[in-house]
Design an enzyme around this catalytic site. Structure first.
Site, PDB file in Angstrom:
ATOM      1  N   ASN A  45     -12.010   4.711   1.755  1.00 14.20           N
ATOM      2  CA  ASN A  45     -10.902   3.834   1.557  1.00 14.20           C
ATOM      3  C   ASN A  45     -10.760   3.249   3.216  1.00 14.20           C
ATOM      4  O   ASN A  45      -9.949   4.116   3.882  1.00 14.20           O
ATOM      5  CB  ASN A  45      -9.728   4.636   1.166  1.00 14.20           C
ATOM      6  CG  ASN A  45      -8.472   3.562   0.685  1.00 14.20           C
ATOM      7  OD1 ASN A  45      -8.460   2.506   1.418  1.00 14.20           O
ATOM      8  ND2 ASN A  45      -7.652   3.984  -0.056  1.00 14.20           N
ATOM      9  N   ARG A 100     -13.367   1.376  -1.753  1.00 19.75           N
ATOM     10  CA  ARG A 100     -12.336   0.571  -2.286  1.00 19.75           C
ATOM     11  C   ARG A 100     -12.253  -0.785  -1.781  1.00 19.75           C
ATOM     12  O   ARG A 100     -12.346  -0.908  -0.363  1.00 19.75           O
ATOM     13  CB  ARG A 100     -11.223   1.471  -1.905  1.00 19.75           C
ATOM     14  CG  ARG A 100      -9.887   0.967  -2.367  1.00 19.75           C
ATOM     15  CD  ARG A 100      -8.572   1.281  -2.105  1.00 19.75           C
ATOM     16  NE  ARG A 100      -7.461   0.750  -2.546  1.00 19.75           N
ATOM     17  CZ  ARG A 100      -6.228   0.368  -2.126  1.00 19.75           C
ATOM     18  NH1 ARG A 100      -6.277   0.966  -0.850  1.00 19.75           N
ATOM     19  NH2 ARG A 100      -5.298  -0.239  -2.750  1.00 19.75           N
ATOM     20  N   HIS A 160      -3.901  -1.934  -8.302  1.00 19.54           N
ATOM     21  CA  HIS A 160      -3.658  -0.434  -8.773  1.00 19.54           C
ATOM     22  C   HIS A 160      -4.648  -0.226  -9.798  1.00 19.54           C
ATOM     23  O   HIS A 160      -4.549   0.677 -10.590  1.00 19.54           O
ATOM     24  CB  HIS A 160      -2.226   0.025  -8.800  1.00 19.54           C
ATOM     25  CG  HIS A 160      -1.315  -0.195  -7.650  1.00 19.54           C
ATOM     26  ND1 HIS A 160      -0.028  -0.349  -7.925  1.00 19.54           N
ATOM     27  CD2 HIS A 160      -1.632   0.134  -6.576  1.00 19.54           C
ATOM     28  CE1 HIS A 160       0.512  -0.395  -6.783  1.00 19.54           C
ATOM     29  NE2 HIS A 160      -0.322   0.198  -5.959  1.00 19.54           N
ATOM     30  N   LEU A 217       4.161   4.338  -9.480  1.00 17.78           N
ATOM     31  CA  LEU A 217       5.291   4.234  -8.625  1.00 17.78           C
ATOM     32  C   LEU A 217       4.856   4.947  -7.166  1.00 17.78           C
ATOM     33  O   LEU A 217       5.048   6.078  -7.125  1.00 17.78           O
ATOM     34  CB  LEU A 217       6.529   4.582  -9.389  1.00 17.78           C
ATOM     35  CG  LEU A 217       6.783   4.290 -10.902  1.00 17.78           C
ATOM     36  CD1 LEU A 217       8.068   4.904 -11.635  1.00 17.78           C
ATOM     37  CD2 LEU A 217       6.918   2.737 -11.057  1.00 17.78           C
ATOM     38  N   ASN A 261       5.169   3.517  -2.780  1.00 14.76           N
ATOM     39  CA  ASN A 261       5.804   2.697  -1.910  1.00 14.76           C
ATOM     40  C   ASN A 261       5.308   1.215  -2.341  1.00 14.76           C
ATOM     41  O   ASN A 261       6.235   0.281  -2.527  1.00 14.76           O
ATOM     42  CB  ASN A 261       4.939   2.722  -0.336  1.00 14.76           C
ATOM     43  CG  ASN A 261       6.006   2.041   0.403  1.00 14.76           C
ATOM     44  OD1 ASN A 261       7.133   1.956   0.545  1.00 14.76           O
ATOM     45  ND2 ASN A 261       5.290   1.110   1.380  1.00 14.76           N
ATOM     46  N   ARG A 283       8.961  -4.012  -0.653  1.00 17.17           N
ATOM     47  CA  ARG A 283       8.608  -5.398  -1.359  1.00 17.17           C
ATOM     48  C   ARG A 283       9.506  -5.841  -2.392  1.00 17.17           C
ATOM     49  O   ARG A 283       9.985  -4.896  -3.194  1.00 17.17           O
ATOM     50  CB  ARG A 283       7.023  -5.522  -1.814  1.00 17.17           C
ATOM     51  CG  ARG A 283       5.998  -5.327  -0.826  1.00 17.17           C
ATOM     52  CD  ARG A 283       4.781  -5.304  -1.672  1.00 17.17           C
ATOM     53  NE  ARG A 283       4.008  -3.961  -1.214  1.00 17.17           N
ATOM     54  CZ  ARG A 283       2.662  -3.432  -1.640  1.00 17.17           C
ATOM     55  NH1 ARG A 283       2.441  -4.154  -2.527  1.00 17.17           N
ATOM     56  NH2 ARG A 283       2.247  -2.616  -1.043  1.00 17.17           N
ATOM     57  N   ARG A 343      13.340   9.918  -1.223  1.00 18.42           N
ATOM     58  CA  ARG A 343      14.128  11.008  -0.965  1.00 18.42           C
ATOM     59  C   ARG A 343      15.398  10.758  -0.144  1.00 18.42           C
ATOM     60  O   ARG A 343      16.314  11.149  -0.492  1.00 18.42           O
ATOM     61  CB  ARG A 343      13.068  11.792  -0.210  1.00 18.42           C
ATOM     62  CG  ARG A 343      12.027  12.506  -0.950  1.00 18.42           C
ATOM     63  CD  ARG A 343      11.000  13.021  -0.119  1.00 18.42           C
ATOM     64  NE  ARG A 343      10.252  12.208   0.412  1.00 18.42           N
ATOM     65  CZ  ARG A 343       9.192  12.464   1.261  1.00 18.42           C
ATOM     66  NH1 ARG A 343       8.652  13.827   1.150  1.00 18.42           N
ATOM     67  NH2 ARG A 343       8.583  11.682   1.938  1.00 18.42           N
ATOM     68  N   GLU A 347      -7.353   8.256  -7.570  1.00 25.06           N
ATOM     69  CA  GLU A 347      -8.301   7.178  -7.286  1.00 25.06           C
ATOM     70  C   GLU A 347      -9.461   7.553  -6.874  1.00 25.06           C
ATOM     71  O   GLU A 347     -10.495   6.556  -6.981  1.00 25.06           O
ATOM     72  CB  GLU A 347      -7.500   6.255  -6.483  1.00 25.06           C
ATOM     73  CG  GLU A 347      -6.200   5.648  -7.080  1.00 25.06           C
ATOM     74  CD  GLU A 347      -5.099   5.067  -6.209  1.00 25.06           C
ATOM     75  OE1 GLU A 347      -5.201   3.769  -6.202  1.00 25.06           O
ATOM     76  OE2 GLU A 347      -4.583   5.375  -5.583  1.00 25.06           O
TER      77      GLU A 347
END
Length: 378
Positions: free
Chosen positions: A13, A72, A161, A190, A192, A222, A265, A365
């Protein structure tokens, strides 16, 4: 496609300044090796560093036994709808698609070029984030803009995704003890970055991200969905350039724009400390998810499961509870005790009375890339 082929895959990746890697033996649940090379200036150097790390005594990896190298790639456009064995022509097409993913496809491609040079005798397979969504019906991927302009410039919904949505929807069906073709699931990835996906019998039929990963849910930095005229309004009244608006919506919006924090958090801590802005931000975040759940429930017609995954989805019980609050009349009911805490293992968090099962399933993934890559060359 089948995902039951056996082999050993090196999964790469490649980002602009880092390369994540795993070595996956499909006969084992855990990867043989996991690593990260940071501060990348040349991807060929990063690949050499990965080879050096995996060649060290005790690494547990014999590079001579690799079956495939899986890569990826974020944007496959309308060109790539399945795992694709890479040759020079595929590299060229990935480069052309960089216009749709300028931050992602170029480093993905640089990693491919470097890895093909380092492992010239192995097959290399591109796994596209967009490929799982190639099954979207025309009414789901079409934007209501002039069709000639859309066709000329590739303006349509692609979704992202996809590798995560594919893995998680299949795992959900397995955990339910049912064939994936018999299960309708809404997957909520869910992190970032965040997206929702309606999966009908293992097939993606709608998803929240669009031409780019900006559309859809509220994310860490975003905006997700907004009135398109906001961009024109800011250009006219604030004198913002297209690049400035792009930066605003991608880097300074979402939760960081609403609350000052991109990490949930920190948002939760601010709520506990009495922050009004953090409370509003969380409410906006959860309301947006509920809206997509309702939309996709209607599109699917029948819903068997909702599954949370990725960093926030797996670890934040406040978000999980808030995202589905008030949906009891739709047969969706979370058990507070089952929902409590972080979930490192697949967990059923709905009540026994809930008509729709609600799961937390950690995404994987890299394993999905390995499985699809091995299947492509088998």
């Amino acid at each position: 496609m089948s995902v039951n082929y056996v082999g050993l895959a090196l999964v790469l990746n490649c980002g602009s300044s880092s390369v994540k890697y795993q070595v996956v033996d499909t006969t084992q649940d855990e990867p043989l090796a996991v690593g990260l090379v940071e501060r990348v200036t040349h991807h060929s150097e990063a690949i050499r560093e990965i080879i050096a790390q995996l060649s060290e005594p005790g690494s547990g990896v014999d590079l001579t036994t690799l079956t495939v190298v899986g890569h990826r790639v974020v944007q496959g456009g309308a060109e790539f709808s399945a795992p694709t064995i890479i040759d020079d022509e595929v590299e060229r097409k990935i480069a052309v698609l960089a216009a749709l993913a300028p931050l992602h496809n170029p480093p993905n491609l640089a990693g491919i070029t470097a890895a093909r040079a380092a492992f010239p005798d192995l097959p290399h397979v591109a796994i596209f984030d967009t490929a799982f969504h190639s099954t979207l019906p025309v009414e789901a991927y079409t934007y209501a803009v002039d069709r000639h302009v859309a066709a000329e410039h590739g303006v349509r919904r692609y979704g992202f995704h996809g590798t995560s949505h594919a893995y998680v929807s299949r795992e959900t069906a397995r955990l339910m003890g049912r064939a994936v073709g018999d299960v309708n699931t809404i997957v909520l990835h869910l992190g970032n970055g965040a997206s929702a996906c309606a999966v009908k019998g293992g097939i993606s039929v709608d998803t929240s991200m669009g031409l780019t990963p900006l559309e859809g849910l509220v994310m860490g930095t975003r905006s997700g969905d907004i009135d398109p005229a906001v961009t024109l309004h800011l250009a006219r009244t604030a004198g913002m350039t297209p690049d400035e608006v792009d930066t605003l919506l991608n880097r300074h919006s979402g939760m960081v724009g609403l609350t000052g924090y991109s990490d949930m958090r920190d948002v939760n801590a601010a709520i506990e400390a009495g922050s009004h802005e953090a409370r509003v931000g969380m409410d906006v975040y959860c309301r947006r998810i509920r809206g997509y759940v309702g939309n996709y429930y209607a599109q699917l017609g029948h819903l068997d499961a909702i599954t949370f995954t990725a960093g926030v989805g797996e670890n934040d019980p406040v978000v999980r509870a808030g995202a589905l609050a008030g949906l009891e009349e739709l047969g969706i009911e979370i058990d507070p005790e089952r929902n409590a805490g972080r979930k490192k293992e697949p967990t059923l968090i709905s009540t026994d009375a809930s008509r729709v099962q609600v799961w937390v399933v950690p995404t994987n993934e890299e394993r999905e890339i390995a499985l699809q890559s091995i299947a492509a060359v088998s």
